[in-house]
Design a protein around this motif. Structure first.
Motif, PDB file in Angstrom:
ATOM      1  N   TYR A 134       6.130   3.772  -2.524  1.00  0.00           N
ATOM      2  CA  TYR A 134       5.071   4.776  -2.498  1.00  0.00           C
ATOM      3  C   TYR A 134       4.040   4.442  -1.426  1.00  0.00           C
ATOM      4  N   LYS A 135       3.698   3.172  -1.312  1.00  0.00           N
ATOM      5  CA  LYS A 135       2.715   2.767  -0.303  1.00  0.00           C
ATOM      6  C   LYS A 135       3.259   3.006   1.109  1.00  0.00           C
ATOM      7  N   SER A 138       3.022   6.636   1.790  1.00  0.00           N
ATOM      8  CA  SER A 138       1.642   7.053   2.037  1.00  0.00           C
ATOM      9  C   SER A 138       1.151   6.615   3.415  1.00  0.00           C
ATOM     10  N   ASP A 139       1.635   5.470   3.895  1.00  0.00           N
ATOM     11  CA  ASP A 139       1.234   4.933   5.203  1.00  0.00           C
ATOM     12  C   ASP A 139       2.236   5.311   6.283  1.00  0.00           C
ATOM     13  N   TYR A 149       5.550  14.331   7.219  1.00  0.00           N
ATOM     14  CA  TYR A 149       5.882  14.792   5.879  1.00  0.00           C
ATOM     15  C   TYR A 149       6.597  16.141   5.948  1.00  0.00           C
ATOM     16  N   LYS A 156       1.696  15.484   2.218  1.00  0.00           N
ATOM     17  CA  LYS A 156       2.750  14.720   1.565  1.00  0.00           C
ATOM     18  C   LYS A 156       3.483  15.588   0.545  1.00  0.00           C
ATOM     19  N   SER A 192       3.615  12.090  -7.438  1.00  0.00           N
ATOM     20  CA  SER A 192       2.761  12.198  -6.250  1.00  0.00           C
ATOM     21  C   SER A 192       1.293  12.208  -6.661  1.00  0.00           C
ATOM     22  N   LEU A 195      -3.266  10.874  -1.072  1.00  0.00           N
ATOM     23  CA  LEU A 195      -2.895   9.793  -0.161  1.00  0.00           C
ATOM     24  C   LEU A 195      -3.843   8.611  -0.228  1.00  0.00           C
ATOM     25  N   ASP A 196      -5.082   8.855  -0.522  1.00  0.00           N
ATOM     26  CA  ASP A 196      -6.057   7.770  -0.485  1.00  0.00           C
ATOM     27  C   ASP A 196      -6.182   7.028  -1.808  1.00  0.00           C
TER      28      ASP A 196
END
Length: 585
Positions: A134-135, A138-139, A149, A156, A192, A195-196
């Protein structure tokens, strides 16, 4: 005297009306025509060219086809290599970005494997692997690759966690009891978050009241999608390609042995690019040339298919006519071996490779026009590859016209029945060793883990490959099976290398010696070959065969009379656009 086609047809009808099926009607003339027809039929293309000065259309078509098909295959192989290499490199990149514990040693297929399977063994490791993926997702902007995406606004897309588990699966190990229902249930959850946010899969499962029973869990998968663009798709002037990669991280717990295997799969889907139209305009010449090559290959293969199918059909018509003649003239039909001489297996092989190449070229054209969204490269390569293989095999037909090369073909043909019987017996012994080795040595030897690897290991041993490694990597966990492995391997190697292979070579050599003696003493002749007789070079170039081939057959049918339907069917296949020149009476 000379007569037109219409006059000859009237003669045939008159013959029928007068019931001229009497076998005494011009027997010598009919026999000579039949012999001449068969002699011409069994000539090779060079002799037919000398005999009738007819342009060898089928030969020229095959030469053009082998050149064009080979060019097409070379171009397609280069493009396919780049495509497969690009998708594989992306899969490796995704493994580094989203798989915790992945390292470069797993990217190379080594023997024996340099590392064990990537797996998790603790519950916390399972959750930390999901958090790592997941990280990385996200990055995504930190990756070197041009990844985005899947949503149109570059937001995302959903990451989905799917769980497959038994409907009931509870184990009470302390008193050796359990509750079990083998029905498999699948449940998917959208995990989901913004993102932050700092995502924690274990906390997410608890907050959503998702219960994961690892004793009942069969398989778990984490699914998400990524878009990318490949600037250098397959060449300097090729337009960029756009792809959507559907990524799936799989946790396999089917064995329930405490080891959950982790793997990643990335399925590429081609998208229609919306980018630089000017660049695509510059690449139109290459696209047009590729399309011209594809359509020209399909056209030449269709022509080859029609010509060879026509030749096979005419040969079968001639077989029926010849069989009728032998029954009337010699009161015996053709033997099965003689009937098979009218079936040209080279033409059958050419017809098959024509069909394969036509289908493969059509798929290739659709791939290059970006009409397919799924990956059809492997299917296309199968059709084109097998078709090209058979095209090159067809060259043997023309080499067979020369004595030196024909020895090889005749040897294989002569040895084929004996080799088939020999291989059947050898295969039964081989199957016994394969099943026995798989059962007994499978848990203790890397090369015997499955039935397929066991068969591959034994076949390698027959060819003397990697013998010492096969002996040395046998596990010492069981002394009894260690000694059995020695007896098993020594017996198999001695039996196949020193006995069975030697006998196999002797079967081939016996057929080779027989063919050599036939060349010196003469080949045995069947009744059909005795009737046809010998055709020397002087007869071929003398011009005696330069009458229309269907003309002599037409007269032959007029004499036989009883085969009017066969004659009419055959005459429609001949060159009806040409007028009859002359006929012997």
């Amino acid at each position: 005297m000379e007569r037109s086609r219409s006059q000859e047809n009237e003669d045939v009808e008159t013959c029928d009306s007068e019931n001229c099926c009497d076998s005494s009607t011009k027997p010598l003339l009919t026999e000579e025509r039949m012999r001449r027809k068969l002699q011409f039929f069994f000539m090779n293309p060079i002799e037919k060219w000398q005999a009738k000065k007819r342009f060898p259309y089928k030969f020229v078509v095959q030469v053009i086809k082998i050149i064009l098909v080979t060019f097409q295959l070379c171009f397609f192989a280069y493009y396919r290599y780049n495509h497969v290499n690009y998708t594989w490199d992306n899969k490796i990149t995704f493994s580094h970005l989203f798989l915790k514990g992945w390292d470069t040693t797993r990217e190379v297929n080594a023997y024996p494997p340099s590392a064990g399977p990537l797996a998790v063994y603790k519950i916390d490791d399972f959750y930390s692997t999901i958090d790592y993926a997941y990280k990385g997702y996200s990055d995504l902007e930190k990756a070197i690759g041009p990844y985005s995406y899947a949503n149109e606004d570059n937001s995302k897309s959903d990451m989905v966690l799917c769980l497959k588990h038994y409907k009931q699966g509870i184990i009470f190990g302390f008193n050796e009891s359990y509750i079990f229902n083998s029905e498999i249930v699948e449940q998917c959850y959208n995990i989901s978050e913004p993102l932050d946010s700092s995502f924690n899969s274990k906390r997410f499962v608890q907050d959503e009241h998702i219960k994961i029973n690892f004793t009942a869990l069969v398989e778990s998968s984490l699914k998400f999608s990524i878009k990318t663009v490949n600037f250098k798709a397959a060449g300097r002037i090729s337009p960029p390609n756009c792809f959507l990669f559907n990524i799936e991280i799989n946790f396999n717990n089917e064995d329930h042995d405490g080891q959950m295997i982790v793997s990643l799969d990335a399925e590429p889907i081609r998208l229609i690019c919306k980018g630089d139209v000017w660049y695509k305009t510059d690449s139109e010449i290459e696209s047009v040339l590729r399309s011209i090559l594809n359509y020209f290959v399909m056209l030449i293969c269709i022509t080859s298919f029609v010509l060879c199918s026509r030749a096979v059909w005419r040969a079968q018509q001639l077989k029926v006519i010849t069989n009728t003649f032998f029954i009337k003239r010699f009161e015996q039909p053709l033997s099965q071996k003689d009937k098979m001489k009218f079936l040209n297996l080279w033409y059958i092989m050419i017809i098959i490779n024509d069909l394969l190449i036509i289908i493969g070229s059509a798929i290739k054209e659709q791939i290059e026009k970006e009409s397919f969204t799924t990956d059809q490269w492997n299917i296309c390569s199968l059709f084109l590859g097998i078709g090209n293989l058979l095209v090159w095999f067809g060259v043997l037909r023309y080499l067979g016209f020369f004595r030196t090369y024909n020895v090889v073909i005749l040897t294989l043909q002569k040895a084929a029945p004996q080799v088939a019987r020999f291989l059947l017996c050898a295969l039964l012994i081989y199957a016994g060793f394969t099943f026995s080795g798989w059962l007994i040595l499978g848990p203790y030897h890397f090369k015997f883990r499955s039935l397929a690897t066991t068969s591959e290991c034994l076949f390698s041993l027959i060819n003397g490959d990697d013998m010492f490694a096969t002996f040395s990597i046998m596990s010492n966990k069981s002394v009894l099976l260690w000694w059995f492995s020695r007896i098993y391997l020594y017996t198999f190697i001695s039996l196949y290398i020193y006995i069975i292979l030697s006998l196999f070579i002797s079967v081939i050599m016996d057929a080779y010696d027989t063919i050599k003696s036939y060349y010196n003493e003469g080949f045995p002749k069947s009744s059909l070959e005795c009737f046809i007789g010998e055709t020397n070079c002087e007869d071929v170039i003398s011009g005696m065969y330069r009458t229309d081939s269907s003309d002599s057959l037409g007269g032959l049918m007029k004499d036989l009379c009883c085969c009017k339907k066969i004659y009419q069917s055959y005459s429609t296949l001949t060159s009806n656009s040409q007028s009859r020149t002359s006929i012997l009476i």
